[in-house]
Design a protein around this motif. Structure first.
Motif, PDB file in Angstrom:
ATOM      1  N   ARG A  72      79.299  56.385  43.756  1.00  0.00           N
ATOM      2  CA  ARG A  72      79.586  55.895  42.637  1.00  0.00           C
ATOM      3  C   ARG A  72      80.882  54.758  42.529  1.00  0.00           C
ATOM      4  N   THR A 127      67.022  55.173  37.634  1.00  0.00           N
ATOM      5  CA  THR A 127      67.679  56.390  37.331  1.00  0.00           C
ATOM      6  C   THR A 127      66.878  57.516  36.643  1.00  0.00           C
ATOM      7  N   ILE A 128      67.239  58.749  36.873  1.00  0.00           N
ATOM      8  CA  ILE A 128      66.065  59.812  36.363  1.00  0.00           C
ATOM      9  C   ILE A 128      66.346  59.853  34.994  1.00  0.00           C
ATOM     10  N   ASP A 129      67.442  59.301  34.309  1.00  0.00           N
ATOM     11  CA  ASP A 129      67.693  59.474  32.904  1.00  0.00           C
ATOM     12  C   ASP A 129      66.823  58.304  32.161  1.00  0.00           C
ATOM     13  N   MET A 171      69.287  67.435  32.692  1.00  0.00           N
ATOM     14  CA  MET A 171      70.223  66.182  32.645  1.00  0.00           C
ATOM     15  C   MET A 171      69.594  65.026  31.783  1.00  0.00           C
ATOM     16  N   GLY A 172      70.353  63.874  31.784  1.00  0.00           N
ATOM     17  CA  GLY A 172      69.833  62.683  31.151  1.00  0.00           C
ATOM     18  C   GLY A 172      71.124  61.989  30.514  1.00  0.00           C
ATOM     19  N   ARG A 173      72.281  62.244  30.750  1.00  0.00           N
ATOM     20  CA  ARG A 173      73.608  61.846  30.293  1.00  0.00           C
ATOM     21  C   ARG A 173      73.632  61.514  28.697  1.00  0.00           C
ATOM     22  N   GLU A 224      72.005  67.510  28.604  1.00  0.00           N
ATOM     23  CA  GLU A 224      73.400  68.020  28.704  1.00  0.00           C
ATOM     24  C   GLU A 224      74.393  67.111  27.716  1.00  0.00           C
ATOM     25  N   ARG A 247      81.843  64.037  33.401  1.00  0.00           N
ATOM     26  CA  ARG A 247      80.917  64.747  33.891  1.00  0.00           C
ATOM     27  C   ARG A 247      80.366  65.797  33.027  1.00  0.00           C
ATOM     28  N   HIS A 274      71.284  69.336  39.479  1.00  0.00           N
ATOM     29  CA  HIS A 274      70.976  68.303  40.480  1.00  0.00           C
ATOM     30  C   HIS A 274      69.414  68.853  41.179  1.00  0.00           C
ATOM     31  N   ARG A 277      67.073  65.965  40.467  1.00  0.00           N
ATOM     32  CA  ARG A 277      67.207  64.640  41.289  1.00  0.00           C
ATOM     33  C   ARG A 277      66.837  64.859  42.581  1.00  0.00           C
TER      34      ARG A 277
END
Ligand code: F6P
Length: 344
Positions: A72, A127-129, A171-173, A224, A247, A274, A277
């Protein structure tokens, strides 16, 4: 022979290796040489590279993660890092650089492009998001949704047998794509997403009514990044990453406690984390990633610098990188309305 660098930045994502493989194959067809840059922008800052020939991508299609490694690292975080990255781009005698990443990695690419005429960059959205604008889907999302769907299916068993409420945090921000898709696919009884503030009274009301009509269990999917009406996002630590992100994680636990307190229904929480992912990409992601990789090389050959591969109405097209960064792609409310039909 042209020399093209390739890097993968940000969170790892199923399908990254399929993109790299697509790039190397298409490059070989056009007698272009591919230089792998290790660990995202970190590798360009530190001049850490690896030659990528046909042999190095053989057998990587079904593998999760990235053979190049990732980080990152933000080239704009430390004063001289961007300069070092540009200097190494020149030292490596690159004619172009393919940047595979999400909002942060592509955002840095966009900034480098704007500030330096000498850099020829093309992008691939990852991105998975699924929260990148200017593409219908990013690769990695489908795999994450499949993993979450399977997990929720499995949690149904315990929910039903023990007459419990199962809260599943995905997840997904700051976007609720994974929650909405996996929730619809697995028949969740409530789906909570960052796009809509959570109201505990409403949530508990839905659950109580469901139980009152004889359903002794419920599945609650929570993204999340979801927040309560008067609340902030729940984070795992105060520290920010190099791109200024918190985070996320922990909302599921808080929600489960509140639900149990207010309804008296036994409640448990599972945080998928995770796992979403990890592992092998779905067939959809392998195909999309391969198409993106091939397109990225075409963009380089046609000197379409500043553009990225994108999926629009099932066609792979080019869009300016800047169109994909800055504005978050949030959940389509028409889709969420469909999900709501099945609440309760
Ligand atoms: O952007 C992908 C993602 O998995 C998000 O869904 C999640 O919030 C974040 O990355 C987790 O990041 P890390 O792997 O650094 O903990």
């Amino acid at each position: 022979m042209i020399r093209v660098g390739v890097l993968t930045g940000g969170g790892d994502c199923p399908g990254l290796n399929a993109v790299i493989r697509g790039i190397v194959r298409k490059a070989a067809q056009n007698k272009a040489e591919i230089i792998g840059i290790k660990n995202g922008w970190k590798g360009l800052i530190e001049n850490d590279t690896i030659e990528l020939g046909l042999e190095s991508v053989s057998g990587i299609l079904p593998k999760g993660g990235t053979i190049l490694g990732t980080s990152r690292t933000n080239p704009y975080k430390k004063p001289d890092d961007a300069k070092k990255a540009i200097a190494h781009y020149k030292k490596l005698k690159l004619d172009a650089l393919i940047v595979i990443g999400g909002e942060d990695t592509l955002g840095a690419a966009n900034k480098l492009l704007k500030e330096n005429d000498a850099l020829n960059i093309v992008g691939v959205p990852k991105t998975i998001d699924n929260d990148l604008s200017a593409t219908d889907f990013t690769f990695g999302f489908d795999t994450a949704v499949n993993i979450a769907t399977e997990a929720i299916d499995r949690l149904h068993t315990t929910a039903e047998s023990h007459h419990r409420i199962m809260v599943v945090e995905v997840m997904g921000r700051h976007a609720g794509w994974i929650a909405t898709y996996s929730g619809i696919a697995a028949g969740a009884d409530i789906i909570l997403i960052p796009e809509i503030k959570m109201d505990l009274d409403e949530i508990c009301d839905v659950l109580k009514k469901r139980h009152a009509r004889g359903k002794g269990f419920s599945i609650v999917v929570v993204a999340e990044g979801a927040t309560f009406k008067e609340g902030q996002v729940v984070t795992q630590e105060e520290k920010l990453d190099a791109f200024g992100h918190v985070r996320l994680g922990g909302i599921g636990e808080i929600l489960a406690v509140e639900i149990e307190k207010r309804t008296d229904f036994e409640t448990r929480v599972t945080v998928l984390g995770h796992i979403q992912r990890g592992g092998t990409p779905s067939a959809f992601d392998r195909v999309l990633a391969t198409r993106f990789g091939v397109k990225a090389v075409e963009l380089v050959l046609n000197k379409r610098f500043g553009y990225m591969a994108s999926l629009k109405a099932n066609e792979i097209v080019e869009v300016p990188i800047e169109k994909s960064v800055g504005v978050l792609k949030t959940v389509d409310m028409k889709l969420y309305d469909i999900a709501k039909l099945f609440f309760g």
